[in-house]
Design an enzyme around this catalytic site. Structure first.
Site, PDB file in Angstrom:
ATOM      1  N   ASP A 257     -10.088  15.722  -4.292  1.00 54.17           N
ATOM      2  CA  ASP A 257      -9.125  15.192  -3.343  1.00 54.17           C
ATOM      3  C   ASP A 257      -8.331  16.282  -2.638  1.00 54.17           C
ATOM      4  OD1 ASP A 257      -5.988  13.473  -3.738  1.00 54.17           O
ATOM      5  OD2 ASP A 257      -7.360  13.543  -2.038  1.00 54.17           O
TER       6      ASP A 257
ATOM      7  N   ASP B  27      -8.379  14.640   4.344  1.00 52.61           N
ATOM      8  CA  ASP B  27      -8.155  14.115   2.995  1.00 52.61           C
ATOM      9  C   ASP B  27      -9.417  13.464   2.431  1.00 52.61           C
ATOM     10  OD1 ASP B  27      -5.729  11.790   1.516  1.00 52.61           O
ATOM     11  OD2 ASP B  27      -7.292  13.053   0.662  1.00 52.61           O
TER      12      ASP B  27
HETATM   13  C1  LIG Z   1       4.087   7.928  -1.185  1.00 54.24           C
HETATM   14  C2  LIG Z   1       3.890   9.320  -1.768  1.00 54.24           C
HETATM   15  C3  LIG Z   1       3.703  10.360  -0.693  1.00 54.24           C
HETATM   16  C4  LIG Z   1       2.492   9.954   0.121  1.00 54.24           C
HETATM   17  C5  LIG Z   1       3.501  11.741  -1.281  1.00 54.24           C
HETATM   18  N1  LIG Z   1       2.273  11.792  -2.091  1.00 54.24           N
HETATM   19  C6  LIG Z   1       1.198  12.425  -1.554  1.00 54.24           C
HETATM   20  O1  LIG Z   1       1.155  12.870  -0.428  1.00 54.24           O
HETATM   21  C7  LIG Z   1      -0.018  12.570  -2.454  1.00 54.24           C
HETATM   22  C8  LIG Z   1      -0.028  13.949  -3.096  1.00 54.24           C
HETATM   23  N2  LIG Z   1      -1.227  12.441  -1.613  1.00 54.24           N
HETATM   24  C9  LIG Z   1      -1.537  11.231  -1.091  1.00 54.24           C
HETATM   25  O2  LIG Z   1      -0.907  10.220  -1.348  1.00 54.24           O
HETATM   26  C10 LIG Z   1      -2.734  11.117  -0.127  1.00 54.24           C
HETATM   27  C11 LIG Z   1      -2.252  11.657   1.191  1.00 54.24           C
HETATM   28  C12 LIG Z   1      -1.187  10.757   1.759  1.00 54.24           C
HETATM   29  S1  LIG Z   1      -0.666  11.348   3.307  1.00 54.24           S
HETATM   30  C13 LIG Z   1       0.857  12.029   2.981  1.00 54.24           C
HETATM   31  N3  LIG Z   1      -3.903  11.883  -0.528  1.00 54.24           N
HETATM   32  C14 LIG Z   1      -4.343  11.723  -1.840  1.00 54.24           C
HETATM   33  C15 LIG Z   1      -4.837  10.342  -2.147  1.00 54.24           C
HETATM   34  N4  LIG Z   1      -5.943   9.959  -1.256  1.00 54.24           N
HETATM   35  C16 LIG Z   1      -5.293  10.373  -3.600  1.00 54.24           C
HETATM   36  C17 LIG Z   1      -5.842   9.096  -4.077  1.00 54.24           C
HETATM   37  C18 LIG Z   1      -7.190   9.027  -4.413  1.00 54.24           C
HETATM   38  C19 LIG Z   1      -7.722   7.842  -4.907  1.00 54.24           C
HETATM   39  C20 LIG Z   1      -6.907   6.719  -5.039  1.00 54.24           C
HETATM   40  C21 LIG Z   1      -5.535   6.777  -4.710  1.00 54.24           C
HETATM   41  C22 LIG Z   1      -5.016   7.984  -4.224  1.00 54.24           C
HETATM   42  C23 LIG Z   1       4.689  12.102  -2.126  1.00 54.24           C
HETATM   43  O3  LIG Z   1       4.497  12.281  -3.345  1.00 54.24           O
HETATM   44  O4  LIG Z   1       5.733  12.256  -1.508  1.00 54.24           O
END
Ligand SMILES: CC[C@H](C)[C@H](NC(=O)[C@H](C)NC(=O)[C@@H](CCSC)NC[C@@H](N)Cc1ccccc1)C(=O)O
Length: 331
Positions: A36, A220
């Protein structure tokens, strides 16, 4: 030591996610993890995950590994854009993927996982390939597998060759010229806050005119669909008979019998075309005449995401040199 590993779609009907076999510990324990680029935690279902939250996933048991070491006093907790999340403690252990071994990789063992992970039996955890600044381990952030492996690779790169409803590959340390056609166009990457953030130079719907634009977004591999600005997706779905942005279904849906145009996005002076078939993502439910689009609006997200629907149309180079860049080629 370079490496190459399979990226296997977890569902034969539509590409929700891709998993890659890894081995952890001594003797080696094999798990299938979701690589990821949109996050930077390497976490796994484990012997510390409550049985009620494990539903068919393989688990990593550090107590069965002679090379596992608890990283005392360290915990982690991660939240993802789709509302899912997990948390737990941390070990270091031998971690191998596609022949590339890191001997003391931080492996984050889950003590809690949200229901959407419990319900996805084919995903046994994630390998974050974003920048290590995003890692959630407290009090000391840990390095990603790629950051740890980089110095042992011929070149500080990994590439993604994801495929539509087929097995693709992640390569580490080298660029396989047989996997793409023409030239690779490299773009600058904004590494703050830690995603592979780049700027696309515009878009075209089907054979229509190219619209120059600066679309800032993240690459992503862990996100199934592609989320772009409202004006982009509105102009796309405006070309599809019967397409509507449905509150009920949570996005653009359309009659499965409708003909879809392709979608082209600019990468510098070059461009990548996503075939219409990739954007006809899935029937709402098995046999339904209503289909869900692979191109959706990012307005509720606050960030544009080039997920698998876009990435699988290209050969993508994640170049971890200084400064990092991202390369795009047709294939
Ligand atoms: C709501 C949370 C926000 C999005 C932010 N978190 C993130 O950006 C995290 C690291 N990345 C993610 O939530 C997203 C990118 C969001 S765009 C900001 N990528 C990882 C996601 N596809 C992983 C996944 C795979 C399979 C099933 C579910 C999820 C934070 O912690 O602030």
């Amino acid at each position: 030591e370079n490496g190459s590993a399979a990226a296997i779609p977890i569902d034969p009907r539509f590409d929700i996610a891709y998993v890659t076999p890894v081995t952890i510990g001594t003797p080696p324990q094999t798990l299938y993890l979701d690589f990821d680029t949109g996050s930077s935690d390497l976490w796994v279902f484990s012997s510390h995950t409550p049985e009620s939250q494990v539903r068919g996933q393989r688990i990593y048991s550090p107590e069965k590994s002679s090379t596992a070491k608890l990283l005392a006093g360290h915990t982690w907790s991660i939240l993802y854009g789709d509302g899912s999340g997990s948390l737990g403690n941390v070990y270091t252990d031998n971690f191998t993927v596609g022949g590339v071994t890191v001997t003391s990789q931080a492996v984050q063992t889950a003590q809690q996982v949200s229901y959407s992970f419990t319900s996805q039996s084919e995903i046994h955890g994630l390998v974050g390939l974003g920048f290590s600044t995003l890692n959630t381990v407290f009090p000391n952030g840990q390095l990603t597998f790629f950051d740890n492996a980089k110095s042992t690779l011929d070149s500080p790169v990994f590439t993604a060759d994801l495929k539509w409803k087929k097995e693709g590959t992640y390569d580490f340390g080298f660029i396989d010229e047989t996997k793409y056609t023409g030239e690779i166009t490299y773009l600058p990457v904004q590494t703050d806050p830690g995603y592979w953030t780049f700027t696309s130079s515009g878009y075209a719907v089907g054979d229509g005119a190219f619209h120059p634009a600066s679309i800032v977004g993240i690459a992503d591999t862990g996100t199934s669909l592609t989320y772009l600005p409202a004006e982009v997706v509105t102009s796309y779905w405006g070309q599809v008979d019967g397409a509507v942005d449905s509150d009920y279904y949570g996005g653009y849906v359309f009659p499965c019998s409708s003909k879809l145009p392709s979608f082209t996005f600019g990468v510098g002076p070059a461009n990548i075309t996503i075939p219409a078939s990739y954007i006809n993502y899935a029937q709402i439910t098995e046999g339904s005449p209503v289909c869900f689009g692979g191109l959706q609006s990012s307005s509720w997200l606050g960030v544009n995401i080039w997920g698998d629907v876009a990435l699988k149309a290209a050969f993508v180079v994640f170049n971890g040199a200084n400064p990092p860049t991202i390369g795009w080629a047709k294939k």
